[in-house]
Motif scaffolding. Structure first.
Motif, PDB file in Angstrom:
ATOM      1  N   ALA A 153       6.696 -55.088  76.919  1.00  0.00           N
ATOM      2  CA  ALA A 153       7.787 -54.612  76.805  1.00  0.00           C
ATOM      3  C   ALA A 153       8.912 -54.961  77.630  1.00  0.00           C
ATOM      4  N   ASP A 154       8.655 -55.854  78.663  1.00  0.00           N
ATOM      5  CA  ASP A 154       9.580 -56.362  79.660  1.00  0.00           C
ATOM      6  C   ASP A 154      10.520 -55.335  80.039  1.00  0.00           C
ATOM      7  N   HIS A 155      11.768 -55.243  79.588  1.00  0.00           N
ATOM      8  CA  HIS A 155      12.755 -54.228  80.422  1.00  0.00           C
ATOM      9  C   HIS A 155      12.622 -52.886  79.924  1.00  0.00           C
ATOM     10  N   ALA A 156      11.900 -52.686  78.807  1.00  0.00           N
ATOM     11  CA  ALA A 156      11.622 -51.449  78.239  1.00  0.00           C
ATOM     12  C   ALA A 156      13.093 -50.737  77.362  1.00  0.00           C
ATOM     13  N   HIS A 157      13.962 -51.588  77.235  1.00  0.00           N
ATOM     14  CA  HIS A 157      15.083 -51.274  76.526  1.00  0.00           C
ATOM     15  C   HIS A 157      14.836 -50.640  75.068  1.00  0.00           C
ATOM     16  N   LEU A 158      13.771 -51.327  74.328  1.00  0.00           N
ATOM     17  CA  LEU A 158      13.540 -50.929  72.928  1.00  0.00           C
ATOM     18  C   LEU A 158      13.081 -49.360  73.001  1.00  0.00           C
ATOM     19  N   PRO A 159      11.882 -49.118  73.843  1.00  0.00           N
ATOM     20  CA  PRO A 159      11.243 -47.847  73.791  1.00  0.00           C
ATOM     21  C   PRO A 159      12.417 -46.611  74.220  1.00  0.00           C
ATOM     22  N   ILE A 160      13.140 -47.248  75.251  1.00  0.00           N
ATOM     23  CA  ILE A 160      14.186 -46.006  75.614  1.00  0.00           C
ATOM     24  C   ILE A 160      15.410 -45.753  74.620  1.00  0.00           C
ATOM     25  N   ARG A 161      15.595 -46.832  73.743  1.00  0.00           N
ATOM     26  CA  ARG A 161      16.509 -46.579  72.783  1.00  0.00           C
ATOM     27  C   ARG A 161      15.823 -45.819  71.476  1.00  0.00           C
ATOM     28  N   LEU A 162      14.485 -46.109  71.378  1.00  0.00           N
ATOM     29  CA  LEU A 162      13.902 -45.286  70.351  1.00  0.00           C
ATOM     30  C   LEU A 162      13.863 -43.653  70.443  1.00  0.00           C
ATOM     31  N   LEU A 183      16.057 -42.054  72.692  1.00  0.00           N
ATOM     32  CA  LEU A 183      17.365 -41.675  72.754  1.00  0.00           C
ATOM     33  C   LEU A 183      17.900 -41.255  71.052  1.00  0.00           C
ATOM     34  N   GLU A 184      17.397 -42.163  70.179  1.00  0.00           N
ATOM     35  CA  GLU A 184      17.950 -42.196  69.114  1.00  0.00           C
ATOM     36  C   GLU A 184      17.041 -41.245  67.773  1.00  0.00           C
ATOM     37  N   GLY A 185      15.940 -40.708  68.626  1.00  0.00           N
ATOM     38  CA  GLY A 185      14.998 -39.662  67.863  1.00  0.00           C
ATOM     39  C   GLY A 185      14.234 -40.575  66.936  1.00  0.00           C
ATOM     40  N   ARG A 186      13.872 -41.755  67.139  1.00  0.00           N
ATOM     41  CA  ARG A 186      12.881 -42.627  66.240  1.00  0.00           C
ATOM     42  C   ARG A 186      11.496 -42.418  66.877  1.00  0.00           C
ATOM     43  N   ALA A 187      11.403 -42.077  67.988  1.00  0.00           N
ATOM     44  CA  ALA A 187      10.202 -41.781  68.513  1.00  0.00           C
ATOM     45  C   ALA A 187      10.053 -40.423  69.536  1.00  0.00           C
ATOM     46  N   GLN A 188       9.063 -39.585  69.754  1.00  0.00           N
ATOM     47  CA  GLN A 188       8.982 -38.407  70.713  1.00  0.00           C
ATOM     48  C   GLN A 188       8.598 -38.817  71.832  1.00  0.00           C
ATOM     49  N   VAL A 206      13.223 -44.323  84.408  1.00  0.00           N
ATOM     50  CA  VAL A 206      13.655 -43.301  85.168  1.00  0.00           C
ATOM     51  C   VAL A 206      15.157 -43.441  85.172  1.00  0.00           C
ATOM     52  N   ARG A 207      15.887 -44.493  85.163  1.00  0.00           N
ATOM     53  CA  ARG A 207      17.248 -44.327  85.030  1.00  0.00           C
ATOM     54  C   ARG A 207      17.890 -43.589  83.731  1.00  0.00           C
ATOM     55  N   ALA A 208      17.164 -43.793  82.736  1.00  0.00           N
ATOM     56  CA  ALA A 208      17.461 -43.267  81.438  1.00  0.00           C
ATOM     57  C   ALA A 208      16.891 -41.741  81.290  1.00  0.00           C
ATOM     58  N   GLY A 209      16.177 -41.292  82.277  1.00  0.00           N
ATOM     59  CA  GLY A 209      15.987 -39.827  82.491  1.00  0.00           C
ATOM     60  C   GLY A 209      14.768 -39.592  81.530  1.00  0.00           C
ATOM     61  N   LEU A 210      14.072 -40.729  81.234  1.00  0.00           N
ATOM     62  CA  LEU A 210      12.862 -40.310  80.284  1.00  0.00           C
ATOM     63  C   LEU A 210      11.571 -40.506  80.879  1.00  0.00           C
ATOM     64  N   ASP A 211      11.373 -40.604  82.109  1.00  0.00           N
ATOM     65  CA  ASP A 211      10.164 -40.787  82.681  1.00  0.00           C
ATOM     66  C   ASP A 211       9.053 -39.596  82.325  1.00  0.00           C
ATOM     67  N   GLY A 212       9.394 -38.465  81.843  1.00  0.00           N
ATOM     68  CA  GLY A 212       8.740 -37.370  81.370  1.00  0.00           C
ATOM     69  C   GLY A 212       8.060 -37.801  79.955  1.00  0.00           C
ATOM     70  N   ARG A 213       8.761 -38.822  79.345  1.00  0.00           N
ATOM     71  CA  ARG A 213       8.502 -39.035  77.782  1.00  0.00           C
ATOM     72  C   ARG A 213       7.949 -40.579  77.634  1.00  0.00           C
TER      73      ARG A 213
END
Length: 229
Positions: free
Chosen positions: A30-39, A41-46, A66-73
């Motif tokens: 995933a490298d920088h994890a930008h793709l899963p973060i966007r997924l 945030l846009e509701g394309r994955a839970q 962590v910066r995106a606030g998604l470390d729980g998901r």
């Protein structure tokens, strides 16, 4: 309330994003994890699992999650390919920014851990991915070409029984080389690529050389594309 940071994706990763819709998605390498973060945030994955082998990108991915606030998901795991996953844990996976040979090798080693949906973005010709898919029981459901440093292909594969209907009625070698959906859609980027291949291969296509067969395949593709215009 502070909104989560939404990373900007380049054209190739945006094309990958648009072909993903999943409950739990794994981004392999995933490298920088930008793709899963966007997924997410846009509701394309839970939920998402990020797999990265190299320590530098691994740490970067964890920081971005962590910066995106998604470390729980989003769970970031260290490892190679599908090794850190359990069979059936995810229903979709992506591999992007790698050579075709590397991607096929990762898929071949994954075994029962392969999910039913794959979205793949190789950095070179995806012919061997299409060949692998036909043997491994995946159908090619969608394809994209995106501009960039070079033209990037993006493929969505779904596990399905029987022959892949995407190839019906097309010259097989041309469809495997250039993509059945792209040929039918008469993609302008593909038309440009095929014409460039013909110019490049013509002086090399002596009888018995590989270039002779590649040139014939390019001409087959051109006939399909011109017939679709």
């Amino acid at each position: 309330m502070t909104l989560p940071l939404s990373p900007v994706l380049d054209a190739r990763l945006q094309a990958v994003l648009e072909l993903i819709q999943a409950q739990v998605h794994a981004d392999i390498g995933a490298d920088h994890a930008h793709l899963p973060i966007r997924l997410l945030l846009e509701g394309r994955a839970q939920r998402a699992v990020v797999v990265e082998l190299n320590p530098g990108p691994l740490a970067q991915a964890r920081r971005h999650v962590v910066r995106a606030g998604l470390d729980g998901r989003v769970e970031v795991r260290e490892g190679n390919g599908f090794a850190p996953l359990q069979a059936g844990e995810v229903d979709s996976a992506s591999l992007t920014g790698m050579g075709t040979g590397t991607i096929v090798g990762v898929l071949q080693r994954a075994g029962a851990k392969l999910p039913p949906v794959l979205v793949l973005q190789p950095n070179d010709s995806p012919r061997s991915i299409r060949q692998w898919a036909r043997v491994a029981g995946y159908h090619l459901m969608a394809e994209r070409l995106t501009p960039g440093y070079w033209t990037y292909p993006v493929l969505r594969l779904e596990r399905a029984a029987g022959p892949d209907p995407a190839y019906l009625g097309l010259p097989e070698k041309a469809a495997l080389r250039y993509g059945p959906h792209l040929l039918r859609e008469a993609s302008p980027l593909l038309l440009q690529q095929v014409r460039e291949d013909i110019v490049r291969l013509a002086p090399l296509a002596a009888p018995g050389r590989n270039a002779e067969g590649e040139l014939a395949t390019a001409h087959e593709a051109l006939r399909v594309l011109e017939g679709s215009e």
